[in-house]
Design an enzyme around this catalytic site. Structure first.
Site, PDB file in Angstrom:
ATOM      1  N   LEU A  74       0.833  -1.206   0.000  1.00  0.00           N
ATOM      2  CA  LEU A  74       0.000   0.000   0.000  1.00  0.00           C
ATOM      3  C   LEU A  74       0.861   1.246   0.000  1.00  0.00           C
ATOM      4  O   LEU A  74       1.830   1.335   0.763  1.00  0.00           O
ATOM      5  CB  LEU A  74      -0.908   0.013   1.244  1.00  0.00           C
ATOM      6  CG  LEU A  74      -1.572   1.344   1.604  1.00  0.00           C
ATOM      7  CD1 LEU A  74      -2.612   1.740   0.558  1.00  0.00           C
ATOM      8  CD2 LEU A  74      -2.195   1.286   2.995  1.00  0.00           C
ATOM      9  N   SER A  75       0.514   2.229  -0.821  1.00  0.00           N
ATOM     10  CA  SER A  75       1.102   3.571  -0.793  1.00  0.00           C
ATOM     11  C   SER A  75       2.618   3.487  -0.993  1.00  0.00           C
ATOM     12  O   SER A  75       3.076   3.025  -2.029  1.00  0.00           O
ATOM     13  CB  SER A  75       0.726   4.255   0.521  1.00  0.00           C
ATOM     14  OG  SER A  75       1.041   5.618   0.494  1.00  0.00           O
TER      15      SER A  75
END
Length: 390
Positions: free
Chosen positions: A150-151
């Site tokens: 994520l991210s």
């Protein structure tokens, strides 16, 4: 503004509006099923290694590498995204590298730092060493190693797929960025907020230059919220372009379907195997989408950057990896190997003409894009005040 001043600015971001990013999810560490592994090999990136291996492992044995986002720990992201629950349910091993504050003040993986994004260097090398340790210790099939993040963890997933493509069968990037678009902080911020468009060949060459590998390339699943103000949703399109170029696939999707209320695009090879897919989670802010899975199970818990959206990204990613076709028997004995179902694709001879629209039951009502704390707004205000944005 100088790079030094930019760094000074980012060091102060965790305290904006009285919030400290690194505090998110700390309480999850106490009850986490993850266990820390030390002495796993070379660790030039100075990362921590956490792992989970269920009592029963499907055959051939598989490993999923999961990379958390900024302000998260491995345990917090595991709790929120539900990966150890999936691993226990479907019988695969899990390794979750964890960033340390000494390396990055917001505990983000340094996906843009040249020292950490080159093959056999920095954080990329540390993660590769963790994979090698798990493969040897638990007899992982080298053809069944996968990665997701994520991210900033998504950005580092791009790094790992580019620098060690021969290691991974597939990867999944959630609210992340393409490989090679940034080599310093200013370029990283520009990529995050503006996502400049680049030619497909240029994006593909970033990956081709990262190693001597020339294929076959890993499969890729891309996820992004359309209301993301932390990492511009245009990055999803750039990631897709990067991997379409590597797989020599056309820009036009071979299928456009609706899954749990959200649009999915897909591209496959001549054998009908899906190589690239992309989910656009409409009206969702920055984070990992959660929801009820196809098996009526719920994986993960809503929290910071873990967003109830009516679709279980972790489950769909595990399914894309081919990990959800195995269930242990009720008596607790190891079940025989099941036929693992690949991601669904129409027959290859329809590839040139199909435009499918699959009507499914409405997804659960989506929350408003601004979910209490919005990191994008905080960073935007800070950068505007500093004169870096208008």
């Amino acid at each position: 503004m100088s790079l030094a001043k930019n760094l000074a600015l980012l060091r102060h971001l965790p305290k904006v509006d009285g919030l400290r990013l690194a505090e998110f999810g700390r309480s999850a560490d106490v009850s986490s099923p993850l266990e820390e592994v030390t002495g796993f090999g070379d660790n030039p990136g100075n990362l921590r290694m956490f792992a989970f291996v269920p009592a029963q492992l499907q055959k051939p044995r598989a490993l999923v590498v999961v990379l958390h986002g900024c302000g998260q720990t491995a345990a917090a992201y595991d709790l929120g995204a539900g990966w150890s629950t999936l691993a226990r349910h479907y019988g695969f091993a899990l390794v979750m590298p964890e960033q340390q504050r000494v390396n990055n003040g917001n505990t983000c993986f340094n996906w843009f730092n040249p020292e950490d994004t080159a093959r056999d260097g920095g954080e990329a090398r540390s993660i590769r060493e963790m994979i090698a340790h798990m493969a040897e210790a638990h007899r992982i099939d080298p053809r069944r190693v996968f990665i997701t993040g994520l991210s900033a963890g998504g950005g580092m997933t791009s790094v790992m797929l580019a620098t060690y493509p021969e290691v991974f069968a597939a990867g999944a990037i959630i609210a992340g960025l393409p490989y090679g678009i940034a080599s310093n902080l200013r370029e990283a911020l520009d990529g995050m907020f503006h996502s400049p468009q680049r030619p497909e060949r240029e994006l593909g060459d970033f990956v081709r230059r990262a190693s001597n590998h020339r294929g076959p390339w890993p499969k890729i699943s891309v996820w992004h919220g359309s209301a993301d103000r932390t990492v511009n949703p245009g990055n999803a399109s750039e990631i897709v372009k990067q991997w379409l170029d590597l797989h020599d696939l056309p820009a036009v999707p071979m299928a456009e379907t609706i899954v749990d209320g959200y649009p999915r695009q897909a591209w496959w090879n001549k054998d009908g195997e899906t190589l690239v897919e992309s989910y656009a989670i409409t009206d969702m802010a920055h984070g990992t989408p959660l929801g009820l899975a196809d098996n009526d199970q719920r994986y993960g818990i809503e929290g910071a950057f873990l967003i109830e959206a009516g679709i279980s990204s972790s489950y769909h990613i595990a399914r894309f990896f081919g990990l959800t076709g195995w269930i242990p028997d009720a008596a607790g004995k190891r079940a025989g190997p099941a036929t693992l179902k690949p991601a669904l694709s129409p027959a290859p001879h329809l590839a040139r003409s199909i435009r499918a629209t699959v009507a499914e039951e409405p997804a659960e009502p989506k929350r408003e894009a601004a979910r209490g704390f919005d990191l994008g707004q905080i960073i935007t205000r800070a950068l505007t005040a500093a004169g870096l944005m208008k």
